[in-house]
Design an enzyme around this catalytic site. Structure first.
Site, PDB file in Angstrom:
ATOM      1  N   ARG A  47     -51.498 -35.782   7.663  1.00 27.79           N
ATOM      2  CA  ARG A  47     -51.373 -34.355   7.983  1.00 27.79           C
ATOM      3  C   ARG A  47     -52.463 -33.944   8.964  1.00 27.79           C
ATOM      4  O   ARG A  47     -53.605 -33.730   8.583  1.00 27.79           O
ATOM      5  CB  ARG A  47     -51.458 -33.513   6.704  1.00 27.79           C
ATOM      6  CG  ARG A  47     -50.260 -33.716   5.779  1.00 27.79           C
ATOM      7  CD  ARG A  47     -50.376 -32.866   4.533  1.00 27.79           C
ATOM      8  NE  ARG A  47     -51.491 -33.286   3.691  1.00 27.79           N
ATOM      9  CZ  ARG A  47     -51.794 -32.713   2.524  1.00 27.79           C
ATOM     10  NH1 ARG A  47     -51.088 -31.690   2.082  1.00 27.79           N
ATOM     11  NH2 ARG A  47     -52.814 -33.165   1.814  1.00 27.79           N
ATOM     12  N   ASP A  89     -54.625 -31.666  11.609  1.00 30.64           N
ATOM     13  CA  ASP A  89     -55.081 -30.280  11.611  1.00 30.64           C
ATOM     14  C   ASP A  89     -54.574 -29.532  12.836  1.00 30.64           C
ATOM     15  O   ASP A  89     -54.033 -30.119  13.776  1.00 30.64           O
ATOM     16  CB  ASP A  89     -56.617 -30.236  11.620  1.00 30.64           C
ATOM     17  CG  ASP A  89     -57.221 -30.692  10.304  1.00 30.64           C
ATOM     18  OD1 ASP A  89     -56.554 -30.571   9.265  1.00 30.64           O
ATOM     19  OD2 ASP A  89     -58.372 -31.177  10.325  1.00 30.64           O
ATOM     20  N   TYR A 126     -57.061 -43.419  14.957  1.00 31.99           N
ATOM     21  CA  TYR A 126     -57.270 -42.196  15.726  1.00 31.99           C
ATOM     22  C   TYR A 126     -58.096 -42.492  16.967  1.00 31.99           C
ATOM     23  O   TYR A 126     -58.923 -43.408  16.985  1.00 31.99           O
ATOM     24  CB  TYR A 126     -58.024 -41.156  14.888  1.00 31.99           C
ATOM     25  CG  TYR A 126     -57.222 -40.515  13.788  1.00 31.99           C
ATOM     26  CD1 TYR A 126     -56.535 -39.316  13.989  1.00 31.99           C
ATOM     27  CD2 TYR A 126     -57.165 -41.099  12.522  1.00 31.99           C
ATOM     28  CE1 TYR A 126     -55.820 -38.721  12.969  1.00 31.99           C
ATOM     29  CE2 TYR A 126     -56.440 -40.505  11.495  1.00 31.99           C
ATOM     30  CZ  TYR A 126     -55.775 -39.315  11.729  1.00 31.99           C
ATOM     31  OH  TYR A 126     -55.062 -38.731  10.712  1.00 31.99           O
ATOM     32  N   ARG A 151     -63.669 -36.249  13.035  1.00 28.52           N
ATOM     33  CA  ARG A 151     -64.326 -35.216  13.839  1.00 28.52           C
ATOM     34  C   ARG A 151     -65.800 -35.082  13.474  1.00 28.52           C
ATOM     35  O   ARG A 151     -66.639 -34.798  14.334  1.00 28.52           O
ATOM     36  CB  ARG A 151     -63.588 -33.890  13.680  1.00 28.52           C
ATOM     37  CG  ARG A 151     -62.216 -33.878  14.369  1.00 28.52           C
ATOM     38  CD  ARG A 151     -61.371 -32.697  13.937  1.00 28.52           C
ATOM     39  NE  ARG A 151     -62.020 -31.433  14.246  1.00 28.52           N
ATOM     40  CZ  ARG A 151     -61.590 -30.256  13.780  1.00 28.52           C
ATOM     41  NH1 ARG A 151     -60.522 -30.221  12.977  1.00 28.52           N
ATOM     42  NH2 ARG A 151     -62.220 -29.146  14.105  1.00 28.52           N
TER      43      ARG A 151
END
Length: 269
Positions: A51, A53, A112, A199
């Site tokens: 999921r 952001d 990622y 992040r």
């Protein structure tokens, strides 16, 4: 009913994230509304591998949906893409899978990429797809610091306060930092990640790249098991989900080229 594994890409800029929210449009809502056209207007639920952001993009997101048996893979892909217009979400591939296959729980790897545009001038072509950092960063130092995070650890220091995961323990398999001209790329892989973990990695590595932190402080931050010990959270626009791995991937035996886009679009209602 047939279960369909869907390989998706999307620009996260206009969305509140993958998951449905009351305060705006989500990627999940766009996909499920499109899928309802293939199910006689009845709601269709989707399950996703990760999921993302608000503002986070995807090149290799995976989801699954269950639909009536009447349609081919090409028809499913093209019809979903037709009904998702004009939103920046597309199905790259649709493959029929077994009823026990699950986009989330069958996954064993997520990857990622985070991009930093490291130059004085602001982005034009890459606007919304990079974190613009105008002052120089030392990518080699960032990479050296990143290697201190590899392995199985308690990643509380890099976990969002709102994270709902039961445990902060994760195994980080890859965290590489490279530079190509003005673009610094951070690529990371693990079975799963905590909320904002990537992040928070990037925001902390930036402190090393600026010379504000020595490389050794990354280990100190990790061992502190305290969010306040690490750096800030990097903005979402530089982050892209680039792939999801499976022990027996539905997309390897039927590659993208085997269902390349047809000239005609097939809307199904």
């Amino acid at each position: 009913m047939t279960r369909w594994a869907l390989l998706l890409e999307y620009d996260g800029t206009p969305f509140v994230g993958w998951q449905r929210q009351i305060n705006g449009l989500s990627v999940q809502e766009v996909l499920e509304q499109a899928a309802a056209h293939l199910n006689a207007g009845q709601p269709v639920a989707s399950i996703v591998a990760g999921r993302t952001d608000a503002g986070v993009h995807a090149e290799g997101q995976v989801a699954h949906i269950d639909l009536p048996n009447a349609h081919s893979a090409k028809a499913i892909r093209d019809a979903l893409n037709y009904h998702m217009k004009p939103h920046p979400v597309v199905v790259l591939n649709a493959v029929a899978v077994s009823d026990d296959w699950n986009a989330r729980f069958s996954a064993n790897r997520r990857a990622y990429r985070f991009r930093i545009l490291n130059r004085r001038t602001r982005p034009a072509l890459l606007a919304g797809r990079v974190w613009h950092v105008p002052h120089p960063l030392d990518a080699a130092a960032m990479h050296a610091a990143a290697q201190r995070l590899l392995g199985r650890h308690d990643f509380t220091s890099f976990r969002a306060a709102s994270c709902q995961a039961k445990s902060p323990i994760r195994t980080l398999d890859r965290l590489d930092v490279t530079r190509q001209d003005d673009v610094i790329e951070v690529v990371t892989e693990a079975r799963s990640f905590l909320h904002h973990q990537v992040r928070n990695f990037v925001g902390t590595l930036k402190l090393v790249g600026e010379g504000r932190w020595p490389i050794e402080r990354m280990t100190t931050a990790l061992e502190a098991k305290n969010r306040a010990a690490a750096g800030p959270t990097a903005p979402p626009e530089g982050l892209t989900l680039i792939g999801v791995g499976y022990a027996d991937s539905p997309f390897t035996s039927q590659g993208l080229s085997s269902i390349a886009s047809d000239a005609s679009m097939i809307p199904i209602d």
